[in-house]
Design a protein around this motif. Sequence first.
Motif, PDB file in Angstrom:
ATOM      1  N   ALA A   1      -2.319  22.513  -8.942  1.00  0.00           N
ATOM      2  CA  ALA A   1      -2.635  22.956  -7.586  1.00  0.00           C
ATOM      3  C   ALA A   1      -2.610  21.800  -6.595  1.00  0.00           C
ATOM      4  CB  ALA A   1      -4.012  23.625  -7.574  1.00  0.00           C
ATOM      5  N   VAL A   2      -1.678  21.829  -5.729  1.00  0.00           N
ATOM      6  CA  VAL A   2      -1.624  20.791  -4.709  1.00  0.00           C
ATOM      7  C   VAL A   2      -2.605  21.176  -3.624  1.00  0.00           C
ATOM      8  CG1 VAL A   2       0.737  20.158  -5.217  1.00  0.00           C
ATOM      9  CG2 VAL A   2       0.286  21.912  -3.523  1.00  0.00           C
TER      10      VAL A   2
ATOM     11  N   SER B   1      -3.644  14.444   0.347  1.00  0.00           N
ATOM     12  CA  SER B   1      -2.197  14.517   0.331  1.00  0.00           C
ATOM     13  C   SER B   1      -1.779  15.796  -0.388  1.00  0.00           C
ATOM     14  CB  SER B   1      -1.627  13.297  -0.387  1.00  0.00           C
ATOM     15  OG  SER B   1      -2.042  12.124   0.282  1.00  0.00           O
ATOM     16  N   HIS B   2      -0.489  15.976  -0.565  1.00  0.00           N
ATOM     17  CA  HIS B   2      -0.018  17.182  -1.239  1.00  0.00           C
ATOM     18  C   HIS B   2      -0.381  17.127  -2.718  1.00  0.00           C
ATOM     19  CE1 HIS B   2       2.219  16.904   2.478  1.00  0.00           C
ATOM     20  NE2 HIS B   2       2.291  18.204   2.432  1.00  0.00           N
ATOM     21  N   PHE B   3      -0.220  15.945  -3.309  1.00  0.00           N
ATOM     22  CA  PHE B   3      -0.607  15.786  -4.702  1.00  0.00           C
ATOM     23  C   PHE B   3      -1.990  15.158  -4.770  1.00  0.00           C
ATOM     24  CE2 PHE B   3       3.946  16.056  -4.825  1.00  0.00           C
ATOM     25  CZ  PHE B   3       4.158  16.904  -5.891  1.00  0.00           C
ATOM     26  N   ARG B   4      -2.725  15.525  -5.799  1.00  0.00           N
ATOM     27  CA  ARG B   4      -4.063  14.981  -5.941  1.00  0.00           C
ATOM     28  C   ARG B   4      -3.980  13.476  -6.208  1.00  0.00           C
ATOM     29  NH1 ARG B   4      -6.610  18.572 -10.539  1.00  0.00           N
ATOM     30  NH2 ARG B   4      -4.717  17.750 -11.474  1.00  0.00           N
ATOM     31  N   TYR B   5      -5.029  12.779  -5.790  1.00  0.00           N
ATOM     32  CA  TYR B   5      -5.084  11.333  -5.964  1.00  0.00           C
ATOM     33  C   TYR B   5      -4.827  10.933  -7.410  1.00  0.00           C
ATOM     34  CZ  TYR B   5      -7.286   6.881  -6.945  1.00  0.00           C
ATOM     35  OH  TYR B   5      -7.538   5.634  -7.430  1.00  0.00           O
ATOM     36  N   LYS B   6      -5.495  11.645  -8.312  1.00  0.00           N
ATOM     37  CA  LYS B   6      -5.389  11.349  -9.740  1.00  0.00           C
ATOM     38  C   LYS B   6      -3.922  11.421 -10.206  1.00  0.00           C
ATOM     39  CE  LYS B   6      -6.788  14.346 -13.614  1.00  0.00           C
ATOM     40  NZ  LYS B   6      -5.616  15.172 -13.665  1.00  0.00           N
ATOM     41  N   ASP B   7      -3.196  12.388  -9.710  1.00  0.00           N
ATOM     42  CA  ASP B   7      -1.788  12.526 -10.087  1.00  0.00           C
ATOM     43  C   ASP B   7      -0.930  11.454  -9.421  1.00  0.00           C
ATOM     44  OD1 ASP B   7      -2.179  14.788 -11.739  1.00  0.00           O
ATOM     45  OD2 ASP B   7      -2.253  16.078  -9.965  1.00  0.00           O
ATOM     46  N   ARG B   8      -1.232  11.162  -8.151  1.00  0.00           N
ATOM     47  CA  ARG B   8      -0.449  10.130  -7.457  1.00  0.00           C
ATOM     48  C   ARG B   8      -0.630   8.784  -8.151  1.00  0.00           C
ATOM     49  NH1 ARG B   8      -2.313   8.968  -2.794  1.00  0.00           N
ATOM     50  NH2 ARG B   8      -4.172  10.266  -2.741  1.00  0.00           N
TER      51      ARG B   8
ATOM     52  N   PHE C   1      17.924   8.146   3.606  1.00  0.00           N
ATOM     53  CA  PHE C   1      16.864   7.351   2.980  1.00  0.00           C
ATOM     54  C   PHE C   1      15.972   8.275   2.165  1.00  0.00           C
ATOM     55  CE2 PHE C   1      15.288   8.656   7.064  1.00  0.00           C
ATOM     56  CZ  PHE C   1      13.987   9.054   6.816  1.00  0.00           C
ATOM     57  N   ILE C   2      15.406   7.698   1.108  1.00  0.00           N
ATOM     58  CA  ILE C   2      14.578   8.496   0.195  1.00  0.00           C
ATOM     59  C   ILE C   2      13.169   8.597   0.757  1.00  0.00           C
ATOM     60  CG2 ILE C   2      13.536   8.501  -2.107  1.00  0.00           C
ATOM     61  CD1 ILE C   2      16.088   7.080  -3.070  1.00  0.00           C
ATOM     62  N   SER C   3      12.640   9.781   0.781  1.00  0.00           N
ATOM     63  CA  SER C   3      11.252   9.940   1.234  1.00  0.00           C
ATOM     64  C   SER C   3      10.529  10.920   0.323  1.00  0.00           C
ATOM     65  CB  SER C   3      11.212  10.445   2.676  1.00  0.00           C
ATOM     66  OG  SER C   3      11.611  11.796   2.722  1.00  0.00           O
ATOM     67  N   ALA C   4       9.212  10.739   0.283  1.00  0.00           N
ATOM     68  CA  ALA C   4       8.394  11.639  -0.535  1.00  0.00           C
ATOM     69  C   ALA C   4       8.458  13.063   0.009  1.00  0.00           C
ATOM     70  CB  ALA C   4       6.943  11.141  -0.558  1.00  0.00           C
ATOM     71  N   SER C   5       8.599  13.195   1.330  1.00  0.00           N
ATOM     72  CA  SER C   5       8.640  14.553   1.881  1.00  0.00           C
ATOM     73  C   SER C   5       9.915  15.274   1.443  1.00  0.00           C
ATOM     74  CB  SER C   5       8.513  14.526   3.409  1.00  0.00           C
ATOM     75  OG  SER C   5       9.560  13.788   3.977  1.00  0.00           O
TER      76      SER C   5
ATOM     77  N   VAL D   1       0.866  -1.186   0.000  1.00  0.00           N
ATOM     78  CA  VAL D   1       0.000   0.000   0.000  1.00  0.00           C
ATOM     79  C   VAL D   1       0.898   1.230   0.000  1.00  0.00           C
ATOM     80  CG1 VAL D   1      -1.755   1.309   1.255  1.00  0.00           C
ATOM     81  CG2 VAL D   1      -1.831  -1.195   1.252  1.00  0.00           C
ATOM     82  N   VAL D   2       0.667   2.124  -0.938  1.00  0.00           N
ATOM     83  CA  VAL D   2       1.479   3.345  -0.998  1.00  0.00           C
ATOM     84  C   VAL D   2       0.571   4.571  -1.080  1.00  0.00           C
ATOM     85  CG1 VAL D   2       3.523   2.294  -2.050  1.00  0.00           C
ATOM     86  CG2 VAL D   2       1.703   3.166  -3.528  1.00  0.00           C
ATOM     87  N   ASN D   3       1.064   5.637  -0.501  1.00  0.00           N
ATOM     88  CA  ASN D   3       0.406   6.928  -0.685  1.00  0.00           C
ATOM     89  C   ASN D   3       1.036   7.607  -1.910  1.00  0.00           C
ATOM     90  OD1 ASN D   3      -1.371   8.990  -0.102  1.00  0.00           O
ATOM     91  ND2 ASN D   3       0.047  10.019   1.283  1.00  0.00           N
ATOM     92  N   ALA D   4       2.369   7.441  -2.037  1.00  0.00           N
ATOM     93  CA  ALA D   4       3.089   7.931  -3.216  1.00  0.00           C
ATOM     94  C   ALA D   4       2.824   9.415  -3.460  1.00  0.00           C
ATOM     95  CB  ALA D   4       2.719   7.110  -4.461  1.00  0.00           C
TER      96      ALA D   4
END
Lengths: 97, 442
Positions: B339-340, B176-183, B298-302, B142-145
């Motif tokens: 627009a985030v 999230s910061h990015f819209r679901y559709k984009d994620r 470590f790599i993170s989305a933030s 499961v990812v939020n990505a």
Amino acid sequence: MDIERDAIAGTLESSDVLVRVSPHPVLEVDLTSAVEAQYGDDIRQLIDDTLRRLGVQAGRIVIEDRGALDCTVRARLEAAVARSTDQPLDYAALGEA
Amino acid sequence: MTTGDMRAAAAIDAFLAANHLRRDPDVTVFAVAQAQGRLVGCLGLARDVVKCAAIDEEHRGENLLGRLLTDIRYQALRRGQAHLCCYTKPVYAEQFTALGFHPIAEVPNLAVLLEDDPHGLSDYTASLAARRRPGSPVGGVVVNADPFTLGHAHLIEFAAQQCAVVHVFVVGEDVSHFRYKDRLAMVRAGVAALPSASRIVVHPGSRYVVSRLTFPQYFLKEAADVSRAYTGIDVQLFRRHIAPALGITDRFVGEEPASAITARYNAEMADWLRRPDIDAPPVAFHVIDRLGLPDVPFISASLVRSRLAAGDWAGVAELTPPTTSDYLRRLAAKPAKAAVSAELAAAPPPLTAEEAQDIMAEVLAEVPDASVSDVPADLSDAVSTAIVADLDADVSGLCAEEPPAQAAPKPKAARRGRGGPRPQPPAFLSQKPLAFLSAQLS
């Protein structure tokens, strides 16, 4: 007549009924009723008759009955179906008792 | 937040506080019940989630919750939400089952999730089963990505190396910061470029893959309780419904070195996946080391987001697959669409109980009589209900001197479809239409 979009009619007040309709490939009716034991079969028959008169052959119909009179159940169901489609209802056909 | 908002919100906050509850900041619509100018009941709606329910002790047993829920249903449908779910304490589950909800996951004594669609969960698992693939073992991720990074790519590819098939779920809410559709688009593009792409299935989000970001907290006192409740609900749905539908035997998560909360989440998830008192096969649990780089532990989305905010495109490219950095560049090229939804996170926090209490009396003194205007005089102590919509917008409602023009005398005015009043579509997620509907029930 098809259920083209989600729609609702009615309330959860005593003596009323809340009808929710959604698009679905086949016709499915879910009834919960405060008077299920006494009148469950009658209400189901009323729902089936009304849907047949309306020409609804597919869709998901969820009905929460709070002990509504037959005329109320029928009116709420007609209203929900009318709100779910752009086709005009055939009131002449509905009038047949 | 305007004065009107603050007052409407403050009255509700004070009422919730009196009932040992809080207002979750993502609730944008409230149905409220008033008796003799006093708030005696409220029910909130956040997207498709019904929550922040409270009924004054003196008014229990009057089906107030049913009236509020009816108002909320019409409001929800206007907002495109035909199917609702509800989080509450297990002790209140019965109140909602009497109103057409069905419990689908429960953490004893802590939280229960109910949905109003009798077929919601079974339809969802049937749709998953249609995408089942042969082979064993079968992995689940499961990812939020937010957005999809090389770390996500590493986790998914690692799982695919261990499994015949991997099912990837993208958390489906626009918080999230990015819209679901984009994620989702970035996950799909990123997965398609992986060596094991042919054995990986990406699933769109659903309400049954719960977002930690939107998990209701209004009835939970401690952060530890929130974590336990969230994990219990989310992992039970996964183990009892999602995993059996797809034959998932193994769940893979990334290590969470940065946060004690997520570390605890992983420990609790491991427990829920294997404990014997659940009527579903156990699911093996694997925590995978985070991918690091020479200059990045470590790599993170933030980290990607902060580099993106600084305009460090080389830095972004270092942490993300080309599919993501290309996608982000395209998003950046059309700023209006990119627009985030960070504004959502900036929604005003609930007032403290003291702040709220201070202005509550004043607010209630100003409640327009519109909400009782068409009640015969001899019934004027009857409970009336009203909708307070879009708390973080310019709500003129509770402190309006006159009822707004669109105020309608009957709940049926909330009807949808042809001819019915429609809310103005918001340009951005954070810009909510102005609305106050008196919803007088006879």
